[in-house]
Design an enzyme around this catalytic site. Sequence first.
Site, PDB file in Angstrom:
ATOM      1  N   SER A  34       0.841  -1.194   0.000  1.00 15.70           N
ATOM      2  CA  SER A  34       0.000   0.000   0.000  1.00 15.70           C
ATOM      3  C   SER A  34       0.883   1.254   0.000  1.00 15.70           C
ATOM      4  CB  SER A  34      -0.961  -0.056   1.196  1.00 15.70           C
ATOM      5  OG  SER A  34      -1.978   0.909   1.087  1.00 15.70           O
ATOM      6  N   ASP A  45     -10.044  -3.832  -5.400  1.00 11.04           N
ATOM      7  CA  ASP A  45      -9.237  -2.807  -4.733  1.00 11.04           C
ATOM      8  C   ASP A  45      -9.431  -1.486  -5.458  1.00 11.04           C
ATOM      9  OD1 ASP A  45      -7.132  -1.176  -3.730  1.00 11.04           O
ATOM     10  OD2 ASP A  45      -5.837  -2.908  -3.442  1.00 11.04           O
ATOM     11  N   HIS A  59      -8.345  -4.529  -1.076  1.00 12.34           N
ATOM     12  CA  HIS A  59      -7.119  -3.869  -0.638  1.00 12.34           C
ATOM     13  C   HIS A  59      -6.662  -4.489   0.681  1.00 12.34           C
ATOM     14  CE1 HIS A  59      -4.180  -0.668  -0.605  1.00 12.34           C
ATOM     15  NE2 HIS A  59      -4.440  -0.465   0.671  1.00 12.34           N
TER      16      HIS A  59
END
Length: 310
Positions: free
Chosen positions: A158, A256, A286
């Site tokens: 991320s 995501d 995600h």
Amino acid sequence: MTIIDEDCLPETLAFNEQFEAAAASRPARGRTPSAATLALLRRNRLGGDAPPVRLPHGQDRVVEGGVRVRVFVPGRVDGVYLHLHGGGWAFGSADGQDERLWPLAEQTRLAVVSVDYRLAPEHPFPAGPDDCETVARWLVRHAAAEFGTERLLIGGESAGAHLSLLTLLHLRDRHGITGAFRAAHLLFGPYDLSMTPSQRSFGPRALLSNTDAVRGSYELFTPGMGQEQRRNPEISPLFADLAGLPPARIVVGTEDPLLDDSLFLAARWQAAGAPVELGVVAGAMHGFTLFPLTITERELRRQRDFLASA
């Protein structure tokens, strides 16, 4: 684009539904998380409701430049993996994934150096990227003396994937360093902070991240900036010249909001002349690697294989 792990789709989608159903019991991040919400997110492990477990194998250090790192050194060291944690640049920590990083170190024979970079909103852009650059330069200079190897790898999840790419670009553009890091492993990162179409269209689904959550993260990390300012390659590396970067493995799930970011980055990485492996995981949200799923077990194995052989 090739979708992988389609045989796991029923399990993956069922988990997503359970996660959404439990949304009321989780702290609501939204666009501007309260101080209490931010404190809770920082206290607990990413994606969980309990503090992370610190293992005795981790060593807390401060490297040149004053940046704190957490280091895991296996019995045999064949390389060093510079790890940058996720958490929207505002939470997460270097000691938040000991239970993942120590097995990774053992199984890949890599010393793992995880950076405890400064967090927003107290320390907005460019504090976090600067800390990551500092540690990367320290490794370039001292990995051989510290760990007995000059084989360096980089990666993160991320926000950590975003910081990994910025770090490679900063080494190249600010210090003329290319080739020091042999490979990059980038998990579900945001690479366009002006927001790609998938970020804008994802909507309010109560998964680990959604449109409001990513927008809020950008506002914390780059306060006061408008959309055009966030297209600066210093902030959104999707707009940067990607020449001279190492081979990469880029991974994202189909559920995501950052899906486009990985698709676009993989295309540009390949066009710039470096090998790239793109993994698009069927039904994955995600941050899916934080949860006990079949796709998580597979992805962690693929990550280990990539880093061990890079």
